[in-house]
Design an enzyme around this catalytic site. Structure first.
Site, PDB file in Angstrom:
ATOM      1  N   ASP A 182       0.795  -1.236   0.000  1.00  0.00           N
ATOM      2  CA  ASP A 182       0.000   0.000   0.000  1.00  0.00           C
ATOM      3  C   ASP A 182       0.830   1.289   0.000  1.00  0.00           C
ATOM      4  O   ASP A 182       0.333   2.335   0.372  1.00  0.00           O
ATOM      5  CB  ASP A 182      -1.012  -0.023   1.157  1.00  0.00           C
ATOM      6  CG  ASP A 182      -0.423   0.439   2.474  1.00  0.00           C
ATOM      7  OD1 ASP A 182       0.760   0.169   2.715  1.00  0.00           O
ATOM      8  OD2 ASP A 182      -1.159   1.082   3.246  1.00  0.00           O
ATOM      9  N   GLU A 183       2.100   1.200  -0.429  1.00  0.00           N
ATOM     10  CA  GLU A 183       2.946   2.398  -0.449  1.00  0.00           C
ATOM     11  C   GLU A 183       3.852   2.413  -1.671  1.00  0.00           C
ATOM     12  O   GLU A 183       4.452   1.389  -1.997  1.00  0.00           O
ATOM     13  CB  GLU A 183       3.881   2.396   0.768  1.00  0.00           C
ATOM     14  CG  GLU A 183       3.399   3.212   1.932  1.00  0.00           C
ATOM     15  CD  GLU A 183       4.395   3.155   3.084  1.00  0.00           C
ATOM     16  OE1 GLU A 183       5.494   3.694   2.945  1.00  0.00           O
ATOM     17  OE2 GLU A 183       4.044   2.541   4.104  1.00  0.00           O
TER      18      GLU A 183
END
Ligand code: TTP
Ligand code: CA
Length: 367
Positions: free
Chosen positions: A110-111
């Site tokens: 998620d990054e």
């Protein structure tokens, strides 16, 4: 050298937001995603929760029974982690990001860091509009919200990103960077853990500002050359690490929703053939061969399933994907009685085709 403009995008309450995405009716309720150990009904830990659940003091890593207790009397919903599904969503967003950046470095599911220097011509003014545009595009295509931090390097982008969540956008210009860092505690820097924090505190260093002013030579004596220089530079907002791709993608996949729930093979294959066209285009562009073909489906009861086949030889053609997708679905429909709602196709186990000439030269090269 021109100023760099670096972004860090971090998806908001990611696993829980994914669950909201496929169950839109739960959006106003506390949502908890957990890893269930399976010993008793409630044993396990919280992976993450939405911001409504966080108001009740639910935190990542907390035992599930405790989260249940904190949410007693609410209409909270609990889910079991479904990494396959979150990966699919993540892949789609990363693919969109790729179109907006000169280089993309995915740090986790998620990054990701984006180097957008060229796209915004080095301007932090333009970066604001550009970030809004990326957010709107992802919202539109995937319906996931995320937070962006913008800075002259990865270090500042990361700390900017953490400073306002969810759905945040924080921009720190180069001339603001040192003042932005100064009041923060030293443990906000990557690599400063409990031990280092305690050691620095003994030396009278509490904030990043204290560290920035501290004699660099003395830092080297205490922490060694590499770390001492790193701490000195980081505290002064200096970070020259490039935004770098982390090697090849491990898989290429596409997923889509069927016009109606069905068990009809031909209807399903019509959709997966469409998805395959897209996958094939990317496989060809990247000059990859794959060894595994997988299918993914979400059933009417929202459970999801995957099935894979490993090929005897690496392949690179469209027919191999279509043929294997077909036989995987044939077999799967024979085993399940539920109707299918969403379908996906994935290829993985990549190798890159090298022209013969190159292989020979590299064989003889002595470098
Ligand atoms: P985070 O980015 O730390 O958290 P988040 O995305 O849930 O929330 P936000 O960014 O809005 O603060 O972690 C990303 C995902 O990693 C998260 O959705 C679930 C997973 N995760 C765990 O499984 N266990 C953990 O202890 C943490 C911190 C995260
Ligand atoms: Ca996140």
């Amino acid at each position: 050298m021109q100023n760099r403009v670096i972004m860090l995008a971090d998806f908001d309450y990611f696993f829980a937001q994914c669950e909201e995405l496929r169950n839109p009716s739960i959006k106003d309720r506390p949502v908890v995603v957990g890893v269930y150990s399976g010993r008793t009904e409630d044993s396990g830990a919280v992976s993450t929760s939405n911001y409504i659940a966080r108001k009740y003091d639910v935190k990542s890593g907390m035992p599930l029974f405790l989260a249940k207790r904190k949410l007693e009397g609410t209409d909270a919903v609990f889910f079991r982690v479904d990494h396959g599904y979150y990966d699919q969503i993540s892949d789609r967003i990363m693919e969109i990001f790729r179109g907006y950046a000169s280089s993309l470095e995915q740090v986790s599911v998620d990054e990701a860091y984006l180097d957008v220097t060229e796209q915004v011509e080095g301007s932090f003014e333009k970066a604001r509009d550009y970030a809004q545009k990326i957010k709107a595009d992802v919202k539109n295509q995937v319906d996931i919200s995320f937070t962006i931090g913008v800075g002259p390097n990865k270090l500042i982008a990361k700390i900017a990103c953490d400073s306002q969540k969810p759905d945040g956008l924080t921009i720190i210009k180069p001339e603001e960077a040192a003042a932005f860092l100064a009041p923060l505690p030293v443990d906000r820097l990557l690599g400063v853990g409990k031990k280092t924090t305690a050691r620095m505190e003994q030396m009278g260093i509490k904030t990043i500002g204290d560290l920035a002013k501290y004699d660099c030579q003395r830092l080297i004596e205490v922490f060694g050359k590499a770390l001492g220089i790193y701490f000195h530079n980081a505290a002064n907002a200096v970070d020259n690490e490039p935004v770098q791709e982390q090697g090849e993608a491990e898989s290429i996949s596409r997923i889509g929703t069927l016009k109606q729930d069905t068990r009809d093979l031909a209807f399903i294959l019509q959709k997966t053939d469409e998805l395959t066209e897209d996958i094939y285009r990317e496989v060809t562009e990247k000059n990859l061969s794959f060894k595994t073909v997988s299918i993914y489906m979400v059933m009417t009861d929202l459970s999801s399933k995957t099935r894979s086949v490993t090929l005897e030889q690496p392949a690179k053609d469209k027919e191999t994907i279509k043929r294997n997708t077909r036989s995987l679905f044939e077999k799967f429909l024979g085993e399940s009685t539920l109707e299918v709602r969403r379908v996906g196709v994935k290829v993985s186990g990549f190798s890159r085709e090298e022209p013969r000439q190159r292989q020979l030269t590299s064989f003889f090269s002595t470098e």
